[in-house]
Design a protein around this motif. Structure first.
Motif, PDB file in Angstrom:
ATOM      1  N   GLU A 286      32.131  36.124  -4.435  1.00 36.42           N
ATOM      2  CA  GLU A 286      31.569  37.077  -5.417  1.00 36.42           C
ATOM      3  C   GLU A 286      31.753  36.466  -6.793  1.00 36.42           C
ATOM      4  O   GLU A 286      32.772  35.993  -7.274  1.00 36.42           O
ATOM      5  CB  GLU A 286      32.367  38.409  -5.583  1.00 36.42           C
ATOM      6  N   THR A 287      30.617  36.654  -7.585  1.00 39.10           N
ATOM      7  CA  THR A 287      30.609  35.854  -8.995  1.00 39.10           C
ATOM      8  C   THR A 287      31.692  36.401  -9.815  1.00 39.10           C
ATOM      9  O   THR A 287      32.328  35.554 -10.492  1.00 39.10           O
ATOM     10  CB  THR A 287      29.241  35.976  -9.523  1.00 39.10           C
ATOM     11  N   ARG A 288      32.044  37.652 -10.066  1.00 37.96           N
ATOM     12  CA  ARG A 288      32.996  38.146 -10.728  1.00 37.96           C
ATOM     13  C   ARG A 288      34.372  37.723 -10.276  1.00 37.96           C
ATOM     14  O   ARG A 288      35.363  37.348 -11.420  1.00 37.96           O
ATOM     15  CB  ARG A 288      33.004  39.662 -10.905  1.00 37.96           C
ATOM     16  N   PHE A 289      34.615  37.497  -9.171  1.00 32.51           N
ATOM     17  CA  PHE A 289      35.874  36.845  -8.851  1.00 32.51           C
ATOM     18  C   PHE A 289      36.029  35.424  -9.235  1.00 32.51           C
ATOM     19  O   PHE A 289      37.165  34.928  -9.930  1.00 32.51           O
ATOM     20  CB  PHE A 289      36.219  37.049  -7.248  1.00 32.51           C
ATOM     21  N   ALA A 290      34.878  34.771  -9.223  1.00 31.97           N
ATOM     22  CA  ALA A 290      35.106  33.203  -9.472  1.00 31.97           C
ATOM     23  C   ALA A 290      35.045  33.201 -11.192  1.00 31.97           C
ATOM     24  O   ALA A 290      35.699  32.299 -11.664  1.00 31.97           O
ATOM     25  CB  ALA A 290      33.424  32.479  -9.074  1.00 31.97           C
ATOM     26  N   VAL A 291      34.161  34.087 -11.734  1.00 31.02           N
ATOM     27  CA  VAL A 291      34.488  34.026 -13.216  1.00 31.02           C
ATOM     28  C   VAL A 291      35.784  34.322 -13.621  1.00 31.02           C
ATOM     29  O   VAL A 291      36.398  33.604 -14.696  1.00 31.02           O
ATOM     30  CB  VAL A 291      33.294  34.952 -13.916  1.00 31.02           C
TER      31      VAL A 291
ATOM     32  N   VAL B  94      40.498  39.734 -16.449  1.00 28.27           N
ATOM     33  CA  VAL B  94      40.847  40.859 -15.941  1.00 28.27           C
ATOM     34  C   VAL B  94      39.438  41.843 -15.781  1.00 28.27           C
ATOM     35  O   VAL B  94      39.078  42.407 -14.931  1.00 28.27           O
ATOM     36  CB  VAL B  94      42.093  41.736 -16.478  1.00 28.27           C
ATOM     37  N   LEU B  95      38.838  41.709 -17.203  1.00 27.94           N
ATOM     38  CA  LEU B  95      37.613  42.639 -17.242  1.00 27.94           C
ATOM     39  C   LEU B  95      36.373  42.271 -16.503  1.00 27.94           C
ATOM     40  O   LEU B  95      35.930  43.063 -15.803  1.00 27.94           O
ATOM     41  CB  LEU B  95      37.177  42.414 -18.843  1.00 27.94           C
ATOM     42  N   PHE B  96      36.202  40.886 -16.053  1.00 30.63           N
ATOM     43  CA  PHE B  96      35.499  40.435 -15.098  1.00 30.63           C
ATOM     44  C   PHE B  96      35.850  41.042 -13.790  1.00 30.63           C
ATOM     45  O   PHE B  96      35.029  41.499 -12.878  1.00 30.63           O
ATOM     46  CB  PHE B  96      35.088  38.926 -15.154  1.00 30.63           C
ATOM     47  N   LEU B  97      37.066  40.976 -13.433  1.00 29.36           N
ATOM     48  CA  LEU B  97      37.521  41.562 -12.123  1.00 29.36           C
ATOM     49  C   LEU B  97      37.062  42.978 -11.864  1.00 29.36           C
ATOM     50  O   LEU B  97      36.656  43.505 -10.869  1.00 29.36           O
ATOM     51  CB  LEU B  97      38.805  41.388 -12.020  1.00 29.36           C
ATOM     52  N   LEU B  98      37.228  43.756 -13.107  1.00 27.97           N
ATOM     53  CA  LEU B  98      36.862  45.192 -13.124  1.00 27.97           C
ATOM     54  C   LEU B  98      35.343  45.505 -13.235  1.00 27.97           C
ATOM     55  O   LEU B  98      34.811  46.552 -12.931  1.00 27.97           O
ATOM     56  CB  LEU B  98      37.513  45.786 -14.168  1.00 27.97           C
ATOM     57  N   ALA B  99      34.593  44.532 -13.638  1.00 30.76           N
ATOM     58  CA  ALA B  99      33.012  44.557 -13.714  1.00 30.76           C
ATOM     59  C   ALA B  99      32.603  45.033 -12.478  1.00 30.76           C
ATOM     60  O   ALA B  99      32.462  44.270 -11.322  1.00 30.76           O
ATOM     61  CB  ALA B  99      32.482  43.648 -14.175  1.00 30.76           C
TER      62      ALA B  99
END
Length: 185
Positions: free
Chosen positions: A64-69, A171-176
């Motif tokens: 998942e992209t948000r986890f990778a970012v 952290v914000l990307f994880l929450l997105a």
């Protein structure tokens, strides 16, 4: 009396070093001739970033992209924070490798997540909107670091705070979460 020695060459225009005027080995935290060292560190950082652009794209296609970012963002923030503690070239190179890996890996993924979340119709608008705060931060961060140095006599507090902001972006990307399309509402 003999003429004064020529002034040192200017730093490379593509890299700012907070200590670019320091030549004293103790004052430069063991980094020696900063002009030569900063060019070496910058070259390592950009070389690693180039390789990790490919790795980031590969990883982004497999998770998942948000986890990778977020992962690459944490790596970049770790490298940035590590730079505060650099006391010699080995630590400066470790900074360059970590920061370069995070920076390089994150770049293709931030483009990909915009496309995944908002599609092609709004891609340019979303890119513009999301870039504005980033550029404001890039404008304010050096001014903030300079202010902290002028008031505290050290960059350490500023770099730790800015490294914390870098971690916060992970952290914000994880929450997105992907927004719902109008048809899904």
């Amino acid at each position: 009396p003999p003429p004064p020695p020529p002034p040192p060459p200017p730093p490379p225009p593509f890299f700012f070093q907070a200590e670019d005027g320091l030549r004293d080995r103790v004052a430069s935290r063991g980094l020696g001739d900063v002009y030569k060292r900063q060019a070496n560190v910058f070259s390592v950082m950009m070389g690693v970033a180039a390789v990790f652009q490919l790795i980031g794209g590969y990883v982004g296609d497999r998770m998942e992209t948000r986890f990778a970012v977020a992962i690459f963002g944490f790596i970049q923030a770790t490298g940035f924070t590590l730079a505060v503690f650099a006391q010699g070239m080995p630590m400066a190179i470790l900074f360059a490798v970590l920061f370069g890996a995070g920076f390089g890996g994150r770049n293709p993924l931030t483009v990909a997540i915009r496309a995944e979340y908002f599609g092609p119709n709004a891609f340019a608008t979303i890119t513009g909107i999301s870039s504005a705060p980033m550029y404001l931060f890039m404008l304010a961060a050096p001014l903030f670091a300079a202010f902290v140095f002028d008031t505290q006599g050290s960059y350490m507090i500023a770099w730790l705070i800015l490294g914390g902001f870098g971690s916060l972006t992970g952290v914000l990307f994880l929450l997105a979460k992907k927004p719902l399309s109008p048809s899904e509402e």
